[in-house]
Design a protein around this motif. Sequence first.
Motif, PDB file in Angstrom:
ATOM      1  N   SER A   2       0.799  -1.194   0.000  1.00 44.66           N
ATOM      2  CA  SER A   2       0.000   0.000   0.000  1.00 44.66           C
ATOM      3  C   SER A   2       0.839   1.253   0.000  1.00 44.66           C
ATOM      4  N   HIS A 242      -5.098   8.026   4.918  1.00 47.36           N
ATOM      5  CA  HIS A 242      -4.736   6.987   3.968  1.00 47.36           C
ATOM      6  C   HIS A 242      -5.943   6.518   3.174  1.00 47.36           C
ATOM      7  N   HIS A 287      -4.904   2.174   8.254  1.00 46.24           N
ATOM      8  CA  HIS A 287      -4.876   1.937   6.815  1.00 46.24           C
ATOM      9  C   HIS A 287      -6.240   2.007   6.144  1.00 46.24           C
ATOM     10  N   GLU A 303      -1.614  -1.208   9.105  1.00 46.80           N
ATOM     11  CA  GLU A 303      -0.629  -1.697   8.145  1.00 46.80           C
ATOM     12  C   GLU A 303       0.785  -1.549   8.720  1.00 46.80           C
ATOM     13  N   HIS A 354      -5.080  -5.954   5.542  1.00 47.48           N
ATOM     14  CA  HIS A 354      -5.250  -5.104   4.371  1.00 47.48           C
ATOM     15  C   HIS A 354      -6.720  -5.046   3.955  1.00 47.48           C
TER      16      HIS A 354
END
Length: 457
Positions: A2, A242, A287, A303, A354
Amino acid sequence: MSNPCRALLVAGAAVALALTAMPALATDIPPPDTVVTSPNVTHVLNIPKPAPIAATINTDIAFQGDYAYVGNYGGFSIYDIRNPKRAKPVSSVVCPGSQMDVTVYGDLLFAAVDSSRNNDSCASVGQSASIKESWEGVRIFDVSDKANPKYIKSVETNCGSHTLTLVPGKGRDRHKNVYVYVSSYLPAANFPDCLPPHDKISIIKVPLRDPAAAAVAATPVIFPDGGNETQPGLLIPTSGCHDITAYAEKDIAAGACMGDGVLFDISDRLNPRVTARTTDPNFAFWHSATFSNDARKVIFTDELGGGGAATCNEATGPNRGADAIYDISRGQFTFKSYFKIPRFQADSENCVAHNGSLIPVKGRDIMVQAWYMGGLSIWDFTDSAHPREIGYFERGPRADGSGGGIWSAYYYNGYIYGADFHEGLDVIKITDPLTNSAKGVRTDRLNVQTQESYNRH
């Protein structure tokens, strides 16, 4: 991965109990490149990356009708999934620029570009953000002809677009405009279009009758007094968000903002308002976020290691690089527990929480989630304090020792689709009493960062 630092480019209840009761052992790591699954999960199909973008990694996925749209650092591909067992690529657009986070709406596809380019074209090359003429932001494509998508517009945004979230308009505006919330970060004093402080997001207004007129309409500041910048163990101090997940029909959104978790009121689409905020000493990098269907819970992912580290191991433990489950009561967050896959990964396997989505099971909270080289996990968080894994799919370590794995894993109309860095698109099915009712839920579109309730389907 990412790329938070931009330098990291590169059988029902019985089964569930068995999965959670058995301790994780390093000796259980599968042989290199071997596919393994829980008994209730089937690997239906793997589709290698199409040749035009085979050299670059797969990222996010969006769905509409009988098609899946898979982002890739080199562009994106469209797949015909009307028969998931025989899914096949229809076309690929070569248009480099990480991350190519994608979302679709009608005939439009929006793609996030978070790498500074010498111009906005698909023939562009990388160029330092210190050069004023450099470009990064959002590209808009017309995908009405699936075999021949057309690039119709670019919109430059401050610090680019690491991710993007589509938010439909409200009331009469719903049929006139859509809004794209752009998350970006990492400002620098020598970046003319990305100067600190950058505690904000960009909002693009897209007229549906004239998408070529799309433009930035607002840049609301999320952290007027600064975000979480001093907590020990942060991957990067907060300087923006993010990723944002919007639940438009409820006028709320959840922001995973580097060092902070945020709840927004988005009843005014151009003026999102922060209503709650939290931090976690075990989180290194907030994240992404997923609401429960009733919006009484939210899952935030950490993350840890930026996606490039092996954190699904005994040394890291169960509470870091994990999911955090929060109940939402009276508009505020209450932490309940962590969830992390209960299977150790090898030291060569980058693995961390994720992208994932809900599986539309009425009366329960179940989601599927990608864990890079940890594969994908199907887990139940109906009891916020006691989440448990009920199924999984993964590959053993790559024989060449490199990283990779599944970036995004989403449930769409009866099947799970996983975008693997190197291996392409995986089609997976779970058959389990806990999830079988989801087969009867159908939707015409899925942009995971734009949640829609499934009660009305």
